[in-house]
Write a protein that holds these residues in place. Structure first.
Motif, short mmCIF file in Angstrom:
data_model
loop_
_atom_site.label_atom_id
_atom_site.label_comp_id
_atom_site.label_asym_id
_atom_site.label_seq_id
_atom_site.Cartn_x
_atom_site.Cartn_y
_atom_site.Cartn_z
N ILE A 41 0.83 -1.21 0.00
CA ILE A 41 0.00 0.00 0.00
C ILE A 41 0.86 1.26 0.00
O ILE A 41 0.75 2.10 -0.89
N HIS A 42 1.74 1.38 1.01
CA HIS A 42 2.52 2.62 1.15
C HIS A 42 3.58 2.78 0.06
O HIS A 42 4.03 3.90 -0.18
N THR A 43 3.99 1.70 -0.54
CA THR A 43 4.98 1.81 -1.61
C THR A 43 4.34 1.56 -2.96
O THR A 43 4.31 2.44 -3.81
N GLY A 44 3.78 0.38 -3.15
CA GLY A 44 3.22 0.04 -4.46
C GLY A 44 2.04 0.91 -4.88
O GLY A 44 2.10 1.60 -5.89
N PHE A 45 0.97 0.89 -4.09
CA PHE A 45 -0.25 1.61 -4.45
C PHE A 45 -0.03 3.12 -4.47
O PHE A 45 -0.50 3.83 -5.37
N VAL A 46 0.70 3.62 -3.48
CA VAL A 46 0.97 5.07 -3.43
C VAL A 46 1.79 5.52 -4.63
O VAL A 46 1.52 6.56 -5.23
N TYR A 47 2.79 4.71 -5.00
CA TYR A 47 3.57 5.04 -6.19
C TYR A 47 2.68 5.07 -7.43
O TYR A 47 2.80 5.95 -8.29
N TYR A 48 1.78 4.09 -7.54
CA TYR A 48 0.89 4.05 -8.70
C TYR A 48 0.05 5.32 -8.78
O TYR A 48 -0.09 5.92 -9.86
#
Length: 303
Positions: free
Chosen positions: A218-225
């Motif tokens: 969430i904090h890395t993958g989804f936020v980056y997206y």
């Protein structure tokens, strides 16, 4: 104005503002947590990269790959230092010091790009450091041991590495955001693998793993997206405003969920830091132009 992009950027910053709380609930030390985070981000974002077909049109240049590798080292160190700061000090205090990064960008510009810092920029820098002293507490600076144990060094190093990430990435123009992140997270995996203590994973509970997976995906993958999908459609001034959603959410969660109660001097220190940074961003001198132009192109490294 692209309202959809504004909403996505706001959501991404609000989510990242909760990373301090998630970090304290994972039960993992900084190095091991960043290692898992890099693995999760690599899986999530490289998957999107392949699904969207971006890997087929990617242009790889040796010079930019080298810069991206260096940038990857900085961003991984940035994460490790920030999480180590969370281990020994309040999230609000750590985030406040971490957000000194734009001031360090100005300093780097004055040293390496011959961009002279004007009186206003120098004053803003001095005020920020004075604010840092207030939020840490004057007593923490009376001895070396107290200073080292305060967490100030870790938070300051995270801010410096974040600034170096911004400064380095300004020269990377040809690679897509997905390619940049893929290379950087692979760097993190390779860099941290020899340093990981895998025994730290033995006593983790299901709840710990829930927070760990959340931090990674969430904090890395989804936020980056969300960042990738919004940042290029917004003007710099909007980006400059919305990135401050992150520290606001972090401080609110620290106060509500972790019962952080700042003293009057700490509140004054936080106000001085963010007031000076906002003033520097929105009323830049000629020497600060690099900061504003860099905000939109490198904001995706923030997380």
């Amino acid at each position: 104005m692209n309202v959809s992009s504004m909403i996505k950027l706001t959501i991404s910053m609000a989510i990242f503002g909760s990373i301090g709380f998630f970090t304290t609930q994972t039960g993992l030390p900084a190095v091991e947590l960043v290692f898992v985070r890099c693995i999760c981000a690599t899986i999530f974002l490289s998957g999107l990269w392949f699904i969207t077909g971006g890997h087929k049109t990617e242009v790889w240049k040796k010079g930019e790959i080298l810069k991206t590798l260096i940038c990857g080292v900085f961003i991984v160190l940035n994460w490790v230092f920030l999480f180590k700061a969370f281990e020994v000090m309040s999230i609000s205090i750590a985030i406040s010091i971490y957000n000194l990064a734009p001031i360090f960008v100005l300093m780097l510009g004055s040293v390496f790009l011959a961009e002279k810092m004007g009186i206003r920029s120098i004053c803003a820098t001095v005020i920020c450091f004075f604010g840092s002293i207030l939020i840490i507490g004057v007593d923490s600076f009376t001895s070396v041991s107290q200073f080292m144990n305060s967490g100030f060094v870790w938070a300051l190093l995270s801010a410096i590495c974040y600034a170096l990430t911004m400064f380095t990435s300004k020269t990377i123009q040809g690679m897509s955001s997905y390619a940049l992140t893929f290379v950087q997270t692979i760097v993190g995996i390779v860099l941290l693998l020899p340093l990981c203590d895998f025994a730290a994973f033995d006593s983790l509970t299901n709840m710990n793993w829930l927070y760990i997976i959340g931090t990674g995906f969430i904090h890395t993958g989804f936020v980056y997206y969300l960042f990738f999908d919004s940042i290029r459609d917004l003007p710099t001034v909007i980006v400059s405003v919305l990135v401050f959603v992150d520290p606001v959410v972090a401080i609110l969660l620290d106060a509500i969920l972790l019962s952080f109660r700042p003293s009057l001097l700490q509140v004054l220190g936080i106000v001085l830091i963010f007031g000076s940074i906002l003033y520097t961003v929105f009323y830049p001198e000629q020497s600060a132009k690099a900061l504003k132009s860099g905000n939109s192109s490198i904001a995706s490294r923030r997380n």
